[in-house]
Design a protein around this motif. Structure first.
Motif, PDB file in Angstrom:
ATOM      1  N   PHE A   1       5.453   9.066   9.769  1.00 51.42           N
ATOM      2  CA  PHE A   1       5.140  10.327  10.201  1.00 51.42           C
ATOM      3  C   PHE A   1       4.656  11.277   9.257  1.00 51.42           C
ATOM      4  N   ASP A   2       5.246  11.169   8.096  1.00 48.76           N
ATOM      5  CA  ASP A   2       5.082  12.126   6.936  1.00 48.76           C
ATOM      6  C   ASP A   2       4.083  11.242   6.132  1.00 48.76           C
ATOM      7  N   PHE A   3       4.332   9.788   6.071  1.00 48.75           N
ATOM      8  CA  PHE A   3       3.388   9.076   4.881  1.00 48.75           C
ATOM      9  C   PHE A   3       3.287   7.753   5.659  1.00 48.75           C
ATOM     10  N   GLY A   4       2.340   7.000   5.270  1.00 50.04           N
ATOM     11  CA  GLY A   4       2.071   5.551   6.048  1.00 50.04           C
ATOM     12  C   GLY A   4       2.794   4.529   5.290  1.00 50.04           C
ATOM     13  N   PRO A   5       2.392   3.337   5.330  1.00 52.60           N
ATOM     14  CA  PRO A   5       2.963   2.027   4.757  1.00 52.60           C
ATOM     15  C   PRO A   5       2.266   1.654   3.497  1.00 52.60           C
ATOM     16  N   LEU A   6       3.076   0.816   2.735  1.00 57.06           N
ATOM     17  CA  LEU A   6       2.276   0.359   1.569  1.00 57.06           C
ATOM     18  C   LEU A   6       1.090  -0.575   1.944  1.00 57.06           C
ATOM     19  N   ASN A   7       0.447  -0.929   0.963  1.00 61.10           N
ATOM     20  CA  ASN A   7      -0.897  -1.620   1.277  1.00 61.10           C
ATOM     21  C   ASN A   7      -0.410  -3.109   1.769  1.00 61.10           C
ATOM     22  N   SER A   8       0.321  -3.527   1.364  1.00 63.62           N
ATOM     23  CA  SER A   8       0.684  -5.183   1.732  1.00 63.62           C
ATOM     24  C   SER A   8       2.122  -5.651   1.623  1.00 63.62           C
ATOM     25  N   GLN A   9       2.516  -6.613   1.886  1.00 62.20           N
ATOM     26  CA  GLN A   9       3.911  -7.244   1.798  1.00 62.20           C
ATOM     27  C   GLN A   9       4.069  -7.421   0.386  1.00 62.20           C
ATOM     28  N   ALA A  10       3.001  -8.135  -0.209  1.00 61.19           N
ATOM     29  CA  ALA A  10       3.189  -8.013  -1.814  1.00 61.19           C
ATOM     30  C   ALA A  10       3.478  -6.774  -2.581  1.00 61.19           C
ATOM     31  N   GLN A  11       2.822  -5.761  -2.226  1.00 62.40           N
ATOM     32  CA  GLN A  11       3.214  -4.387  -2.742  1.00 62.40           C
ATOM     33  C   GLN A  11       4.553  -3.894  -2.467  1.00 62.40           C
ATOM     34  N   LEU A  12       5.171  -4.193  -1.092  1.00 60.95           N
ATOM     35  CA  LEU A  12       6.435  -3.827  -0.702  1.00 60.95           C
ATOM     36  C   LEU A  12       7.407  -4.741  -1.634  1.00 60.95           C
ATOM     37  N   ASP A  13       7.135  -5.886  -1.651  1.00 59.19           N
ATOM     38  CA  ASP A  13       8.265  -6.797  -2.361  1.00 59.19           C
ATOM     39  C   ASP A  13       8.232  -6.310  -3.853  1.00 59.19           C
ATOM     40  N   ARG A  14       6.979  -5.964  -4.348  1.00 55.58           N
ATOM     41  CA  ARG A  14       7.074  -5.639  -5.833  1.00 55.58           C
ATOM     42  C   ARG A  14       7.757  -4.363  -6.193  1.00 55.58           C
ATOM     43  N   VAL A  15       7.593  -3.592  -5.407  1.00 53.60           N
ATOM     44  CA  VAL A  15       8.395  -1.991  -5.503  1.00 53.60           C
ATOM     45  C   VAL A  15       9.721  -2.255  -5.184  1.00 53.60           C
ATOM     46  N   LEU A  16      10.201  -3.180  -4.055  1.00 53.55           N
ATOM     47  CA  LEU A  16      11.789  -3.360  -4.013  1.00 53.55           C
ATOM     48  C   LEU A  16      12.378  -3.966  -5.182  1.00 53.55           C
ATOM     49  N   GLY A  17      11.618  -4.905  -5.706  1.00 53.43           N
ATOM     50  CA  GLY A  17      12.152  -5.500  -7.137  1.00 53.43           C
ATOM     51  C   GLY A  17      12.313  -4.166  -8.048  1.00 53.43           C
ATOM     52  N   LEU A  18      11.220  -3.661  -8.080  1.00 52.63           N
ATOM     53  CA  LEU A  18      11.451  -2.480  -9.282  1.00 52.63           C
ATOM     54  C   LEU A  18      12.611  -1.844  -9.312  1.00 52.63           C
ATOM     55  N   VAL A  19      12.951  -1.341  -8.065  1.00 51.64           N
ATOM     56  CA  VAL A  19      13.928  -0.474  -7.636  1.00 51.64           C
ATOM     57  C   VAL A  19      15.398  -1.239  -7.865  1.00 51.64           C
ATOM     58  N   SER A  20      15.374  -2.555  -7.159  1.00 51.68           N
ATOM     59  CA  SER A  20      16.752  -3.285  -7.200  1.00 51.68           C
ATOM     60  C   SER A  20      16.987  -3.869  -8.770  1.00 51.68           C
ATOM     61  N   ARG A  21      16.016  -3.756  -9.687  1.00 51.43           N
ATOM     62  CA  ARG A  21      16.453  -4.242 -11.198  1.00 51.43           C
ATOM     63  C   ARG A  21      16.506  -2.796 -11.837  1.00 51.43           C
ATOM     64  N   SER A  22      16.525  -1.930 -11.432  1.00 50.08           N
ATOM     65  CA  SER A  22      16.548  -0.458 -12.288  1.00 50.08           C
ATOM     66  C   SER A  22      18.132  -0.254 -12.583  1.00 50.08           C
ATOM     67  N   SER A  23      18.344   0.265 -13.543  1.00 54.43           N
ATOM     68  CA  SER A  23      19.801   0.674 -13.857  1.00 54.43           C
ATOM     69  C   SER A  23      20.096   2.025 -13.287  1.00 54.43           C
TER      70      SER A  23
END
Length: 462
Positions: free
Chosen positions: A309-331
Motif C-alpha cells: 500500500f505504501d510501497f511495493g515489493p523488492l525486485n526479485s526473490q534473490a534481492q529479498l534473500d540478500r536483504v534478509l541475510g544482511l539484516v540477520s547477520r547484523s549485530s
C-alpha cells in the motif's frame, strides 16, 4: 506476451527469451527477448547510420522533437504505468502522479537545454590566428539502465544524449524491459528510425553492447559492481564512461532538529520505491542527546507503513534473500521488521535496526530495501567521520536549524548531493551524481547534457 527489441524504428524479436516475473505475486506473466551478437550489431548499425543525419540537425529541430516526445509520454501515461507496475510492483498512483510527470519535465528541460549549450568565446590567442571551440555530439551511445526506475532512468539517459545530437542503443534491466520499449516506440513517432534503439537481454547482452567497437561512449546506472565490470569491458576500446552507481546515503540528525518532522521525512525518503533508490535515506546518524526520542518516533512512523500500500515489493526473490541475510547477520537491535511480508511476492516488512557498528555489513553495503540503520554521534566531527566512512558518495542530508553548521558540514560531506531538512528531491536543473564508488558523471542539469558532448578546438590563420 513477449516483449521484443526495438531496432531501427520497429519491433524486432529475438530467438531467445527469458521469463518476466510479477514481483508482487512471484508469478510469471510473460517473456522478454534476450539479445545476442546479431541483435546488438543490428541495433548499433542502425544507430550509426542514423547518427550521420541526426548529428547534423539544429538544436531547434532536436528541441521540437523532444517536446513532442514529452507530450506523447504524458498522453500514454496509463499504458506505460500498467506495464511498469506489472514488472516492478510499484504503487500505480505514485507512477502516474509523480514519476511520469517528472519524466516529461526532464525531457522538456533537455529540449530547452539543447539550445543553450555554451563554449568559450572566439578570440585571438596567438597573433594572426583566431580560435574557437565547438561542442559536438560524441556519436553512438551505449546505455544500460537498472530495474528500480526503468522509465525514469531511460529518460535520464536518452533525453540528454538526443538533445546533444547523439543516437542511442539502450539496454534496460532484464526484469523490467517494457517501459523502455514503449518509450522507444513513442520516440519513433517523432524521431528518424535508428535514433533510439532498445535491445533486451541479460548481463551477456550488456557486455556485447559495451565491447562493440562502434559506440563511442557507455552510460550506466547500476551497482558499483556493474560499474567496475563495464569499466573493464570498455577499456579495450577506450570508450568514454558515464557511471552513476550505488549509494549509501547518511542522514545526520542533530540535537536541534524537530524529531517528529525528521522521522516522518526520513521514513518517506527511506521507504520510497521500497527503498530501491540509490539516494534512499537508509543510514541515519543521530546525536546522542536525542537518540531515544528519535528512535521512538522513527519506529512509530516506520511501523505504520504497509507493504503493498505504501510501497511495493523488492525486485526479485534473490534481492529479498540478500536483504534478509544482511539484516540477520547484523549485530544491531531490530526494532521492527526484518522479515518477509506475506507469502506472495517479494515484500519486506519496514525495518529499523539500531546499535549497528560502522563496520557492520548492513552499514557498509547498500541495502536497496525498506531498511533503516541508526547510529549515534556525540560531535560534528564524529558525525562527519561516520557519514564519510563508506565507499559510496552519492547523496546525504543534514537535519538541523543551525545555518552555520549546514554551511560547514555541507563542505565536509564527501557526497555529490547534500539535502538540508529534506531528502530525496530531484530538480531537472540540478546535477545528480556522486563520488568514489558511486561513480562519476552527472545526470540531469546542463552538466548532464555536456557529458554527452565532446569539445573541439578550431584555429584559423589570418
Amino acid at each position: 506476451m513477449i516483449v521484443a527489441n526495438f531496432i531501427n524504428g520497429t519491433s524486432s524479436p529475438a530467438a531467445d527469451t527469458s521469463p518476466l516475473i510479477d514481483p508482487a505475486t512471484g508469478v510469471e506473466f510473460g517473456r522478454a527477448a534476450v539479445s545476442r551478437a546479431a541483435e546488438v550489431d543490428a541495433a548499433v548499425s542502425a544507430a550509426a547510420t542514423a547518427f550521420v543525419s541526426w548529428s547534423r540537425t539544429t538544436p531547434s529541430e532536436r528541441q521540437q522533437a523532444l517536446l513532442k516526445l514529452a507530450d506523447l509520454l504524458e498522453s500514454n501515461a496509463a499504458t506505460i504505468a500498467d506495464a511498469e507496475v506489472r514488472e516492478t510492483g510499484k504503487i500505480r498512483s505514485v507512477l502516474v502522479e509523480e514519476e511520469i510527470p517528472q519524466c516529461a519535465d526532464q525531457i522538456r528541460f533537455f529540449a530547452g537545454a539543447a539550445r543553450a549549450l555554451s563554449s568559450a568565446s572566439a578570440g585571438e590567442y596567438l597573433p594572426g590566428h583566431t580560435s574557437y571551440q565547438r561542442r559536438e555530439p560524441v556519436g553512438v551511445i551505449a546505455q544500460i539502465t537498472p530495474w528500480n526506475y526503468p522509465l525514469m532512468m531511460a529518460v535520464w539517459k536518452i533525453a540528454p544524449a538526443l538533445a546533444a545530437g547523439n543516437t542511442v542503443v539502450l539496454k534496460p534491466a532484464d526484469t523490467t524491459p517494457s517501459s523502455s520499449v514503449l518509450l522507444a516506440s513513442l520516440a519513433a513517432e517523432v524521431l528518424p528510425p535508428g535514433v533510439v534503439n532498445v535491445v533486451l537481454g541479460d548481463r551477456d547482452t550488456g557486455r556485447l553492447l559495451v565491447e562493440h567497437p562502434v559506440p563511442a561512449m557507455v552510460s550506466l546506472t547500476g551497482s558499483t559492481r556493474a560499474g567496475a565490470e563495464v569499466a573493464r569491458s570498455a577499456a579495450a576500446t577506450v570508450k568514454r564512461l558515464h557511471l552513476e552507481l550505488g549509494g549509501n546515503a547518511p542522514v545526520l540528525v542533530f540535537d536541534d532538529a524537530d524529531v517528529v518532522t525528521a522521522a516522518e521525512g526520513i521514513v518517506g525518503a527511506a521507504f520510497y520505491n521500497a527503498g530501491q533508490d540509490c539516494t534512499a535515506a537508509s543510514r541515519v546518524l543521530v546525536h546522542t542527546s536525542v537518540f531515544d526520542s528519535f528512535v521512538e518516533a522513527l519506529v512509530k512512523v516506520a511501523s505504520s507503513q504497509v507493504p503493498g500500500f505504501d510501497f511495493g515489493p523488492l525486485n526479485s526473490q534473490a534481492q529479498l534473500d540478500r536483504v534478509l541475510g544482511l539484516v540477520s547477520r547484523s549485530s544491531g537491535l531490530v526494532h521492527c521488521g526484518g522479515r518477509r511480508h506475506g507469502s506472495d511476492g517479494f515484500f519486506l516488512e519496514p525495518t529499523v535496526v539500531s546499535g549497528v557498528s560502522q563496520d557492520d555489513e548492513l552499514v557498509q553495503e547498500e541495502a536497496f530495501a525498506p531498511v533503516i540503520t541508526v547510529q549515534t554521534f556525540a560531535s560534528d566531527d564524529e558525525a562527519v567521520a561516520l557519514a564519510n566512512g563508506v565507499p559510496q558518495g552519492l547523496a546525504s542530508s543534514i537535519w538541523t536549524r543551525d545555518a552555520g553548521r549546514v554551511a560547514a558540514l555541507s563542505a565536509r560531506l564527501d557526497f555529490g548531493i547534500v539535502w538540508v531538512n529534506t531528502h530525496g528531491l530531484v530538480a531537472s536543473e540540478m546535477p545528480h551524481g556522486g563520488f568514489g564508488a558511486s561513480g562519476y558523471g552527472k545526470d540531469l542539469s546542463m552538466h548532464g547534457l555536456e557529458d554527452y558532448t565532446r569539445v573541439k578546438h578550431v584555429m584559423i590563420a589570418h
